[in-house]
Design a protein around this motif. Structure first.
Motif, PDB file in Angstrom:
ATOM      1  N   SER A  71       0.833  -1.200   0.000  1.00  0.00           N
ATOM      2  CA  SER A  71       0.000   0.000   0.000  1.00  0.00           C
ATOM      3  C   SER A  71       0.869   1.252   0.000  1.00  0.00           C
ATOM      4  O   SER A  71       1.920   1.294   0.640  1.00  0.00           O
ATOM      5  CB  SER A  71      -0.917   0.019   1.230  1.00  0.00           C
ATOM      6  N   TRP A  72       0.399   2.293  -0.718  1.00  0.00           N
ATOM      7  CA  TRP A  72       1.111   3.568  -0.745  1.00  0.00           C
ATOM      8  C   TRP A  72       0.150   4.667  -1.200  1.00  0.00           C
ATOM      9  O   TRP A  72      -0.945   4.399  -1.678  1.00  0.00           O
ATOM     10  CB  TRP A  72       2.308   3.489  -1.681  1.00  0.00           C
ATOM     11  N   ILE A  73       0.602   5.927  -1.063  1.00  0.00           N
ATOM     12  CA  ILE A  73      -0.194   7.086  -1.448  1.00  0.00           C
ATOM     13  C   ILE A  73       0.462   7.754  -2.656  1.00  0.00           C
ATOM     14  O   ILE A  73       1.678   7.914  -2.694  1.00  0.00           O
ATOM     15  CB  ILE A  73      -0.305   8.110  -0.301  1.00  0.00           C
ATOM     16  N   SER A  74      -0.363   8.150  -3.625  1.00  0.00           N
ATOM     17  CA  SER A  74       0.147   8.838  -4.811  1.00  0.00           C
ATOM     18  C   SER A  74      -0.610  10.155  -5.012  1.00  0.00           C
ATOM     19  O   SER A  74      -1.667  10.390  -4.408  1.00  0.00           O
ATOM     20  CB  SER A  74       0.015   7.954  -6.042  1.00  0.00           C
ATOM     21  N   ASP A  75      -0.054  11.003  -5.894  1.00  0.00           N
ATOM     22  CA  ASP A  75      -0.724  12.253  -6.223  1.00  0.00           C
ATOM     23  C   ASP A  75      -1.607  12.061  -7.448  1.00  0.00           C
ATOM     24  O   ASP A  75      -1.798  10.939  -7.932  1.00  0.00           O
ATOM     25  CB  ASP A  75       0.307  13.378  -6.436  1.00  0.00           C
ATOM     26  N   GLU A  76      -2.139  13.168  -7.977  1.00  0.00           N
ATOM     27  CA  GLU A  76      -3.068  13.086  -9.109  1.00  0.00           C
ATOM     28  C   GLU A  76      -2.400  12.569 -10.382  1.00  0.00           C
ATOM     29  O   GLU A  76      -3.075  12.086 -11.283  1.00  0.00           O
ATOM     30  CB  GLU A  76      -3.676  14.460  -9.378  1.00  0.00           C
ATOM     31  N   LYS A  77      -1.075  12.676 -10.453  1.00  0.00           N
ATOM     32  CA  LYS A  77      -0.342  12.185 -11.613  1.00  0.00           C
ATOM     33  C   LYS A  77       0.060  10.718 -11.469  1.00  0.00           C
ATOM     34  O   LYS A  77       0.681  10.153 -12.361  1.00  0.00           O
ATOM     35  CB  LYS A  77       0.904  13.040 -11.843  1.00  0.00           C
ATOM     36  N   GLY A  78      -0.276  10.118 -10.322  1.00  0.00           N
ATOM     37  CA  GLY A  78       0.077   8.721 -10.086  1.00  0.00           C
ATOM     38  C   GLY A  78       1.457   8.540  -9.493  1.00  0.00           C
ATOM     39  O   GLY A  78       1.916   7.402  -9.328  1.00  0.00           O
ATOM     40  N   GLU A  79       2.118   9.650  -9.137  1.00  0.00           N
ATOM     41  CA  GLU A  79       3.459   9.573  -8.559  1.00  0.00           C
ATOM     42  C   GLU A  79       3.371   9.343  -7.049  1.00  0.00           C
ATOM     43  O   GLU A  79       2.588   9.998  -6.357  1.00  0.00           O
ATOM     44  CB  GLU A  79       4.236  10.874  -8.827  1.00  0.00           C
ATOM     45  N   SER A 144      -6.195  -1.826  -6.260  1.00  0.00           N
ATOM     46  CA  SER A 144      -7.343  -0.969  -5.972  1.00  0.00           C
ATOM     47  C   SER A 144      -6.837   0.439  -5.682  1.00  0.00           C
ATOM     48  O   SER A 144      -5.821   0.607  -5.006  1.00  0.00           O
ATOM     49  CB  SER A 144      -8.130  -1.495  -4.765  1.00  0.00           C
ATOM     50  N   VAL A 145      -7.550   1.437  -6.201  1.00  0.00           N
ATOM     51  CA  VAL A 145      -7.171   2.834  -5.978  1.00  0.00           C
ATOM     52  C   VAL A 145      -8.419   3.590  -5.523  1.00  0.00           C
ATOM     53  O   VAL A 145      -9.448   3.561  -6.202  1.00  0.00           O
ATOM     54  CB  VAL A 145      -6.605   3.484  -7.254  1.00  0.00           C
ATOM     55  N   ILE A 146      -8.321   4.248  -4.363  1.00  0.00           N
ATOM     56  CA  ILE A 146      -9.433   5.068  -3.878  1.00  0.00           C
ATOM     57  C   ILE A 146      -8.924   6.473  -3.582  1.00  0.00           C
ATOM     58  O   ILE A 146      -7.734   6.680  -3.324  1.00  0.00           O
ATOM     59  CB  ILE A 146     -10.106   4.453  -2.628  1.00  0.00           C
ATOM     60  N   LYS A 147      -9.830   7.429  -3.601  1.00  0.00           N
ATOM     61  CA  LYS A 147      -9.451   8.819  -3.348  1.00  0.00           C
ATOM     62  C   LYS A 147      -9.218   9.056  -1.855  1.00  0.00           C
ATOM     63  O   LYS A 147      -9.911   8.495  -1.001  1.00  0.00           O
ATOM     64  CB  LYS A 147     -10.532   9.773  -3.856  1.00  0.00           C
ATOM     65  N   LEU A 148      -8.251   9.907  -1.563  1.00  0.00           N
ATOM     66  CA  LEU A 148      -7.964  10.339  -0.197  1.00  0.00           C
ATOM     67  C   LEU A 148      -8.047  11.865  -0.188  1.00  0.00           C
ATOM     68  O   LEU A 148      -7.286  12.538  -0.896  1.00  0.00           O
ATOM     69  CB  LEU A 148      -6.570   9.875   0.245  1.00  0.00           C
ATOM     70  N   PHE A 149      -8.974  12.399   0.592  1.00  0.00           N
ATOM     71  CA  PHE A 149      -9.152  13.849   0.666  1.00  0.00           C
ATOM     72  C   PHE A 149      -8.581  14.369   1.983  1.00  0.00           C
ATOM     73  O   PHE A 149      -9.025  13.965   3.068  1.00  0.00           O
ATOM     74  CB  PHE A 149     -10.632  14.205   0.570  1.00  0.00           C
ATOM     75  N   TYR A 150      -7.602  15.265   1.868  1.00  0.00           N
ATOM     76  CA  TYR A 150      -7.066  15.948   3.060  1.00  0.00           C
ATOM     77  C   TYR A 150      -7.941  17.176   3.291  1.00  0.00           C
ATOM     78  O   TYR A 150      -8.022  18.063   2.448  1.00  0.00           O
ATOM     79  CB  TYR A 150      -5.616  16.358   2.838  1.00  0.00           C
TER      80      TYR A 150
END
Length: 236
Positions: A71-79, A144-150
């Protein structure tokens, strides 16, 4: 059976090796298409400013297969970004087991007047059965990819009020939907003059331009739990 018939013409004394490999691949794909796998306990994550962490569950719904989960967190560009820490980042999940994933924000300050969006990635790799490892098998990893809203603290608009605050402007066959709120708003069941439009996420204090037929604009949105809100008509 239809898969076997499609390949039966290939089978002869000279093509037994190819047939065996192809058949194993097809069986592997059929097995994986029907198999259970790794699921997450939510379709989106909300990270309130100042929170020590947020959590969600990763569940292995298979009764036979063990998975290696990353598992990891990415930005809108997938980085991949280093502003978030996910623990554990890598683990094995046995059949029927559940593991709690913890997400912690350790980055710099983000905009205080609007949400920021990131993406939670969860990749599952099935373990290889040693009994069949010597043969030809097809192992399929799923992600699986889900949105994370700060979400900043002290926003003046309530999340429940935001969907009704959208504004629409029609110019010929061009529809502009503006979002004056501090939240990301995802439109679903989105129509203009009865024509279905694609699901669309509009950034806080941003807008989206779409080509469509002139007419009444209706939509629903997704709330913090991924549930669909009541139908609304866009204010022109």
């Amino acid at each position: 059976m239809k898969y076997l018939k499609a390949l039966s013409f290939l089978y002869n004394q000279q093509s037994r090796t190819f047939f065996s490999v192809a058949l194993l691949c097809i069986i592997g794909m059929m097995h994986n298409a029907d198999a259970a796998g790794i699921t997450l306990s939510g379709t989106r994550l909300i990270y309130p400013q100042g929170a020590a962490e947020v959590t969600l569950n990763s569940t292995n719904t298979s009764q036979k297969q063990t998975y290696l989960v990353q598992s990891w967190i990415s930005d809108e560009k997938g980085e991949k970004v280093s502003d978030f820490i996910v623990t554990p980042p890598l683990f094995t999940l046995k059949p029927g087991a559940i593991n709690v994933l913890r997400v912690m924000y350790t980055g710099q300050k983000l905009p205080a007047d609007r949400e920021s969006v990131f993406y939670f990635n969860n990749k599952a790799i099935p373990s290889l059965d040693k009994k069949v490892a010597v043969g030809n098998t097809l192992q399929i990893a799923t992600q699986s990819v889900i949105k994370l809203f700060y979400r900043p603290a002290h926003l003046t608009v309530k999340t429940s009020e935001a969907p009704a605050m959208l504004h629409c402007q029609v110019n010929g066959d061009v529809l502009t939907v503006s979002n004056p709120t501090p939240y990301y708003i995802t439109l679903v069941n989105f129509t203009a003059n009865g024509q279905k439009l694609p699901n669309t996420m509009i950034a806080p204090k941003g807008s989206q331009v779409l080509k469509t037929a002139r007419g009444p604009v209706t939509y629903q949105t997704l709330n913090d739990y991924g549930a669909v809100t009541p139908v609304l008509t866009c204010n022109a």
